[in-house]
Design an enzyme around this catalytic site. Structure first.
Site, short mmCIF file in Angstrom:
data_model
loop_
_atom_site.label_atom_id
_atom_site.label_comp_id
_atom_site.label_asym_id
_atom_site.label_seq_id
_atom_site.Cartn_x
_atom_site.Cartn_y
_atom_site.Cartn_z
N ASP A 27 -2.99 -1.22 10.56
CA ASP A 27 -3.10 -1.22 9.10
C ASP A 27 -3.75 -2.49 8.55
OD1 ASP A 27 -1.93 1.23 8.94
OD2 ASP A 27 -0.01 0.54 8.13
N LYS A 53 0.86 -1.19 0.00
CA LYS A 53 0.00 0.00 0.00
C LYS A 53 0.89 1.23 0.00
CE LYS A 53 0.86 1.28 4.45
NZ LYS A 53 1.56 2.52 4.86
#
Length: 289
Positions: free
Chosen positions: A135, A10
């Site tokens: 996350d 990401k």
């Protein structure tokens, strides 16, 4: 089936800190987008309850690895009696801000939930993921997202999906060190999703990281020759720049200094993990028929 499941990287497209809580945690605003590059994991289901990880990770005991912890957490939550042999192909640098460990954990939850036939819903998997790291849920949910709070409050977004060049300047940044730095700005004015999509936002951690980790500053300066507003992802150390085409990104990749690790990738608002999982489900349904 014994296939490689993707654990994509990401990018934090921006990162603001809007305040500090009494418990020491920071209130954040950030935006996550996936790219079509990352680690890969292969899962072999076993009849015993053992979790075995085959991976060459220096200084990370298997029992402390997020992959093993994710598998055991899912196993205990779902009362699953099966085990797994997990093979990891590690492509993402550790400590680079690409979310590699969190992505590996999310892929483990999503894959084994299907392979073990646990039947947990996405919300349940995301809740388990939050126990492993802030996350992990965004990787479980698998869509580009605007995040607030301590990073756990998500709103789906659909930013542009450009090509990126990502550089790892061969240094590891300690996140705790950055968030505890006295010079870190902690009072950013909140921005809106519309403002971000219109071009607002920066990475407020960049000045601190550049000061403490000169290789990150060097990588950002180098990228600035070829792209407007190169940026650091998360608390670093990876930096990235966006390009309109794969060819433009590849052209710059050819000039990256040899002592840096770099790759090009396409921005993805739907995670490659979710695309793979849906294809996997379809293949199971076809086989069942």
């Amino acid at each position: 089936m014994n296939e490689w499941w993707p654990a994509p990287a990401k990018l934090n497209l921006f990162l603001h800190i809007t305040g500090r809580r009494p418990d020491g945690y920071h209130d954040l605003q950030t935006a996550f987008q996936f790219v079509d590059y990352g680690d890969k994991l292969k899962f072999t289901v076993t009849d015993d309850s053992n979790i075995v990880l085959n991976a060459d990770l220096a200084n990370v005991p298997a029992e402390d690895n997020l992959i093993v912890r994710a598998a055991k957490l899912l196993q205990s939550t779902s009362h699953c009696q099966s085990g797994a042999i997990i093979q990891l192909e590690k492509n993402l640098p550790m400590g680079g801000g690409l979310g590699g460990g969190s992505s590996d954990a999310a892929t483990t939850l999503v894959a084994l939930n299907r392979l073990w036939q646990c039947g947990l819903k996405e919300d349940q998997l995301a809740s388990l993921g939050l126990q492993l790291g802030a996350d992990v849920p965004v990787f479980v949910r698998g869509h580009a997202a605007w995040a607030e709070g301590v990073g756990e409050i998500f709103t789906r977004i659909t930013p542009a999906e450009p090509w990126y060049l990502v550089i790892f300047p061969n240094c590891n940044v300690a996140t705790a060190e950055i968030f505890s730095a006295a010079q870190l700005t902690r009072d950013c004015e909140p921005i809106t999703i519309a403002g971000f999509l219109a071009g607002e936002g920066s990475n407020i951690c960049e000045p601190v990281v550049k000061n403490l980790y000169p290789p990150v500053a060097q990588a950002l300066d180098w990228l600035a020759q070829y792209a407007t507003i190169p940026r650091m992802t998360g608390t670093g150390s990876c930096v990235f720049a966006r390009f309109d085409s794969a060819q433009q990104a590849e052209n710059v990749l050819e000039n990256v200094p040899e002592d840096w690790h770099a790759f090009t990738a396409k921005g993805c608002n739907e995670s490659p993990l979710h695309v793979f999982a849906k294809d996997f489900e379809r293949s199971l349904n076809v086989t069942a028929k």
